[in-house]
Enzyme design. Structure first.
Site, PDB file in Angstrom:
ATOM      1  N   ASN A 124      30.889  51.320  48.690  1.00  0.00           N
ATOM      2  CA  ASN A 124      31.160  49.949  49.118  1.00  0.00           C
ATOM      3  C   ASN A 124      32.667  49.853  49.331  1.00  0.00           C
ATOM      4  O   ASN A 124      33.420  49.788  48.371  1.00  0.00           O
ATOM      5  CB  ASN A 124      30.682  48.960  48.042  1.00  0.00           C
ATOM      6  CG  ASN A 124      31.072  47.534  48.372  1.00  0.00           C
ATOM      7  OD1 ASN A 124      31.531  47.236  49.475  1.00  0.00           O
ATOM      8  ND2 ASN A 124      30.894  46.640  47.398  1.00  0.00           N
ATOM      9  N   TRP A 125      33.046  49.865  50.583  1.00  0.00           N
ATOM     10  CA  TRP A 125      34.491  49.892  50.887  1.00  0.00           C
ATOM     11  C   TRP A 125      35.160  48.547  50.653  1.00  0.00           C
ATOM     12  O   TRP A 125      36.382  48.447  50.679  1.00  0.00           O
ATOM     13  CB  TRP A 125      34.702  50.310  52.341  1.00  0.00           C
ATOM     14  CG  TRP A 125      34.391  51.745  52.635  1.00  0.00           C
ATOM     15  CD1 TRP A 125      33.707  52.630  51.850  1.00  0.00           C
ATOM     16  CD2 TRP A 125      34.755  52.472  53.808  1.00  0.00           C
ATOM     17  NE1 TRP A 125      33.623  53.847  52.460  1.00  0.00           N
ATOM     18  CE2 TRP A 125      34.258  53.779  53.677  1.00  0.00           C
ATOM     19  CE3 TRP A 125      35.440  52.133  54.982  1.00  0.00           C
ATOM     20  CZ2 TRP A 125      34.440  54.757  54.647  1.00  0.00           C
ATOM     21  CZ3 TRP A 125      35.624  53.101  55.960  1.00  0.00           C
ATOM     22  CH2 TRP A 125      35.127  54.399  55.784  1.00  0.00           C
ATOM     23  N   LYS A 126      34.355  47.495  50.498  1.00  0.00           N
ATOM     24  CA  LYS A 126      34.894  46.133  50.329  1.00  0.00           C
ATOM     25  C   LYS A 126      35.855  45.821  51.493  1.00  0.00           C
ATOM     26  O   LYS A 126      35.629  46.289  52.605  1.00  0.00           O
ATOM     27  CB  LYS A 126      35.552  45.989  48.956  1.00  0.00           C
ATOM     28  CG  LYS A 126      34.602  46.455  47.838  1.00  0.00           C
ATOM     29  CD  LYS A 126      35.040  46.124  46.454  1.00  0.00           C
ATOM     30  CE  LYS A 126      34.005  46.614  45.450  1.00  0.00           C
ATOM     31  NZ  LYS A 126      34.327  46.287  44.071  1.00  0.00           N
TER      32      LYS A 126
ATOM     33  N   GLU B 278      25.505  46.255  38.410  1.00  0.00           N
ATOM     34  CA  GLU B 278      26.959  46.351  38.339  1.00  0.00           C
ATOM     35  C   GLU B 278      27.499  45.350  37.321  1.00  0.00           C
ATOM     36  O   GLU B 278      27.661  44.162  37.643  1.00  0.00           O
ATOM     37  CB  GLU B 278      27.574  46.041  39.709  1.00  0.00           C
ATOM     38  CG  GLU B 278      27.147  46.981  40.803  1.00  0.00           C
ATOM     39  CD  GLU B 278      28.172  47.019  41.942  1.00  0.00           C
ATOM     40  OE1 GLU B 278      28.640  48.120  42.249  1.00  0.00           O
ATOM     41  OE2 GLU B 278      28.512  45.957  42.479  1.00  0.00           O
TER      42      GLU B 278
ATOM     43  N   HIS C 202      26.558  40.832  46.088  1.00  0.00           N
ATOM     44  CA  HIS C 202      27.586  41.490  45.273  1.00  0.00           C
ATOM     45  C   HIS C 202      28.281  40.444  44.406  1.00  0.00           C
ATOM     46  O   HIS C 202      28.453  39.298  44.832  1.00  0.00           O
ATOM     47  CB  HIS C 202      28.594  42.202  46.182  1.00  0.00           C
ATOM     48  CG  HIS C 202      29.504  43.108  45.412  1.00  0.00           C
ATOM     49  ND1 HIS C 202      30.585  42.633  44.710  1.00  0.00           N
ATOM     50  CD2 HIS C 202      29.463  44.443  45.192  1.00  0.00           C
ATOM     51  CE1 HIS C 202      31.179  43.653  44.106  1.00  0.00           C
ATOM     52  NE2 HIS C 202      30.514  44.763  44.381  1.00  0.00           N
TER      53      HIS C 202
ATOM     54  N   GLY D 276      36.045  47.728  39.188  1.00  0.00           N
ATOM     55  CA  GLY D 276      37.460  47.809  39.534  1.00  0.00           C
ATOM     56  C   GLY D 276      38.402  47.797  38.346  1.00  0.00           C
ATOM     57  O   GLY D 276      39.605  47.629  38.498  1.00  0.00           O
TER      58      GLY D 276
ATOM     59  N   SER E 168      33.297  51.342  38.362  1.00  0.00           N
ATOM     60  CA  SER E 168      34.224  52.419  37.996  1.00  0.00           C
ATOM     61  C   SER E 168      33.570  53.802  37.937  1.00  0.00           C
ATOM     62  O   SER E 168      33.915  54.626  37.094  1.00  0.00           O
ATOM     63  CB  SER E 168      34.939  52.091  36.679  1.00  0.00           C
ATOM     64  OG  SER E 168      35.679  50.880  36.795  1.00  0.00           O
TER      65      SER E 168
ATOM     66  N   GLY F 202      32.837  51.636  44.414  1.00  0.00           N
ATOM     67  CA  GLY F 202      33.893  50.885  45.081  1.00  0.00           C
ATOM     68  C   GLY F 202      35.112  51.763  45.311  1.00  0.00           C
ATOM     69  O   GLY F 202      35.163  52.577  46.232  1.00  0.00           O
ATOM     70  N   GLY F 203      36.108  51.609  44.449  1.00  0.00           N
ATOM     71  CA  GLY F 203      37.402  52.266  44.620  1.00  0.00           C
ATOM     72  C   GLY F 203      37.328  53.748  44.955  1.00  0.00           C
ATOM     73  O   GLY F 203      38.018  54.215  45.874  1.00  0.00           O
TER      74      GLY F 203
HETATM   75  P1  13P Z   1      34.482  50.042  41.550  1.00  0.00           P
HETATM   76  O1  13P Z   1      33.794  51.354  41.745  1.00  0.00           O
HETATM   77  O2  13P Z   1      35.811  49.952  42.234  1.00  0.00           O
HETATM   78  O3  13P Z   1      34.540  49.650  40.106  1.00  0.00           O
HETATM   79  O4  13P Z   1      33.588  48.935  42.293  1.00  0.00           O
HETATM   80  C1  13P Z   1      32.238  48.881  42.022  1.00  0.00           C
HETATM   81  C2  13P Z   1      31.615  47.969  42.995  1.00  0.00           C
HETATM   82  O5  13P Z   1      31.806  46.768  42.957  1.00  0.00           O
HETATM   83  C3  13P Z   1      30.768  48.556  44.034  1.00  0.00           C
HETATM   84  O6  13P Z   1      30.052  47.571  44.706  1.00  0.00           O
END
Ligand code: 13P
Length: 247
Positions: free
Chosen positions: A9-11, A166, A94, A172, A212, A233-234
């Protein structure tokens, strides 16, 4: 045997140019035999990323969509717009959309129903806050989110939906849920699905963990009985994503 599914998920990260650089870096590094792999990229990057991924088994997902077919909804994107260009998945509900954009259990349910009707695979996100965890109401809260998300969804439809557990406190923050904490809730989610539908549906549905996830903790998390992959995410914005997929 459920096939793992690992989605990035690149956000709201990467410009179209940067997106192509990342896709070029990752596309030959991720092994799509063992797991389904999805890149959920910002809307304006869907078309160039789909082009770049032609001939690979990597799928592309959107990070949101609206539940109406079309019309006067300025700024929104419909399911038909996504499917016509070749998008296969869509993240729905999300925690960041629930927190900053007033997404509710009700709108999540409407979007899940619309996505299914239009043959998009929803990745439905659920998860508790730190406060809820500390109060000991995590499973009760997630149960409510799941029950609401699956209202008026049939068992045949439900078995193809992806659920992403999540915990908000792990998103994050660099604080990953332990594999036991993640497994406890993922297994509770599967139980809720078996209560709403039946054991067969519960055995088929895939449940991801997100929060994470990185190349160092993926193997342990994905080794748990009820964790069928991750929503990342990250770490999906870096070369490390290939370590997660090839855990
Ligand atoms: P992180 O992997 O950055 O913690 O984010 C998780 C997330 O929200 C994926 O949708």
């Amino acid at each position: 045997m459920r096939k793992k599914i690992i989605a990035g998920n690149w956000k709201m990260n990467k410009t179209p140019k940067e997106a192509l650089e990342l896709v070029k870096l990752l596309k030959d590094k991720v092994n799509t035999d063992k797991s389904d792999v999805v890149f959920c990229v910002p809307f304006v990057e869907l078309i160039p990323v789909l082009e770049e991924l032609k001939g690979t088994n990597i799928a592309v997902g959107a990070q949101n969509m609206y539940f109406e077919n079309s019309g006067a909804y300025t700024g929104e994107i419909s399911a038909d717009m996504l499917t016509e260009i070749g998008v296969k998945y869509v993240i729905i509900g999300h925690s960041e959309r629930r927190q900053y954009f007033n997404e509710t259990d009700k709108t999540v349910n409407k979007k899940v129903i619309k996505a299914i009707e239009k043959s998009l695979i929803p990745i439905v996100c659920v998860g508790e806050t730190l406060e809820q965890r500390e109060k000991g109401i995590t499973v009760d809260f997630v149960r409510i989110q799941i029950k609401s998300a699956f209202q008026n969804v049939t068992s045949e439809q439900a078995e193809n939906v992806i659920i992403a557990y999540e915990p908000i406190w792990a998103i994050g923050t660099g604080v990953t849920a332990t594999s036991e904490q993640a497994e406890e809730v993922c297994s509770a989610i599967r139980k809720v699905i078996s209560e709403i539908y039946d054991q067969n549906t519960a055995d088929k549905i895939r449940i991801q963990y997100g929060g994470s996830v990185n190349g160092s903790n993926a193997k342990e998390l994905f080794g748990m009985a009820d964790i069928d992959g991750g929503l990342v995410g990250g770490a999906s914005l870096k070369e490390d994503f290939s370590n997660i997929v090839n855990y």
